[in-house]
Design a protein around this motif. Structure first.
Motif, PDB file in Angstrom:
ATOM      1  N   GLU A 173     -38.155 -39.343 -64.298  1.00  0.00           N
ATOM      2  CA  GLU A 173     -39.009 -40.483 -64.644  1.00  0.00           C
ATOM      3  C   GLU A 173     -39.220 -41.397 -63.442  1.00  0.00           C
ATOM      4  O   GLU A 173     -40.326 -41.855 -63.184  1.00  0.00           O
ATOM      5  N   GLU A 232     -39.013 -40.516 -60.312  1.00  0.00           N
ATOM      6  CA  GLU A 232     -39.868 -39.799 -59.361  1.00  0.00           C
ATOM      7  C   GLU A 232     -41.331 -39.915 -59.762  1.00  0.00           C
ATOM      8  O   GLU A 232     -42.201 -40.068 -58.907  1.00  0.00           O
ATOM      9  N   GLU A 233     -41.613 -39.876 -61.062  1.00  0.00           N
ATOM     10  CA  GLU A 233     -42.993 -40.002 -61.532  1.00  0.00           C
ATOM     11  C   GLU A 233     -43.518 -41.406 -61.270  1.00  0.00           C
ATOM     12  O   GLU A 233     -44.667 -41.578 -60.873  1.00  0.00           O
ATOM     13  N   ARG A 237     -44.403 -41.534 -57.640  1.00  0.00           N
ATOM     14  CA  ARG A 237     -45.638 -40.788 -57.394  1.00  0.00           C
ATOM     15  C   ARG A 237     -46.865 -41.583 -57.830  1.00  0.00           C
ATOM     16  O   ARG A 237     -47.852 -41.675 -57.096  1.00  0.00           O
ATOM     17  N   LEU A 238     -46.788 -42.201 -59.005  1.00  0.00           N
ATOM     18  CA  LEU A 238     -47.929 -42.977 -59.506  1.00  0.00           C
ATOM     19  C   LEU A 238     -48.200 -44.201 -58.639  1.00  0.00           C
ATOM     20  O   LEU A 238     -49.358 -44.530 -58.368  1.00  0.00           O
ATOM     21  N   MET A 297     -50.580 -39.226 -70.063  1.00  0.00           N
ATOM     22  CA  MET A 297     -50.267 -38.407 -68.895  1.00  0.00           C
ATOM     23  C   MET A 297     -50.433 -36.936 -69.252  1.00  0.00           C
ATOM     24  O   MET A 297     -50.081 -36.512 -70.337  1.00  0.00           O
ATOM     25  N   ARG A 329     -49.174 -33.364 -68.716  1.00  0.00           N
ATOM     26  CA  ARG A 329     -47.917 -32.757 -68.262  1.00  0.00           C
ATOM     27  C   ARG A 329     -48.036 -31.268 -68.218  1.00  0.00           C
ATOM     28  O   ARG A 329     -48.659 -30.611 -68.865  1.00  0.00           O
TER      29      ARG A 329
END
Length: 90
Positions: free
Chosen positions: A17, A19-20, A23-24, A88, A90
């Motif tokens: 989570e 890491e996401e 990234r965002l 999102m 996935r």
């Protein structure tokens, strides 16, 4: 022995989570910088349009900190962008 990002990331124990989120945030900042550059604006010019100081734009663009939503909107709206909450993929 050199420390790689992958090894350091594993040692930091960053969740999927987190890491996401990273990234965002990076994607958002890249879009903001690209929009500013496409309009031919300097950080100082954008700051003046937004009613903020240039160092705030620089901190946002360098990802020195996670900007607050109101700060993001102050910068994005003059660039012709907004934030949206979307599902999102996935």
């Amino acid at each position: 022995m050199a420390v790689t990002w992958k090894k350091l990331r594993n040692e930091l124990n960053i969740s999927a989570e987190d890491e996401e989120v990273i990234r965002l945030e990076k994607e958002l900042i890249r879009t903001m910088v690209k929009a500013r550059e496409e309009k031919g604006l300097t950080q100082a010019q954008l700051a003046e349009m937004c009613g903020v100081k240039q160092p705030m734009i620089a901190r946002m663009e360098s990802s020195a900190h996670s900007p607050q939503v109101d700060s993001l909107l102050k910068v994005l709206i003059p660039l012709g962008y907004t934030l949206a909450v979307v599902p999102m993929v996935r």
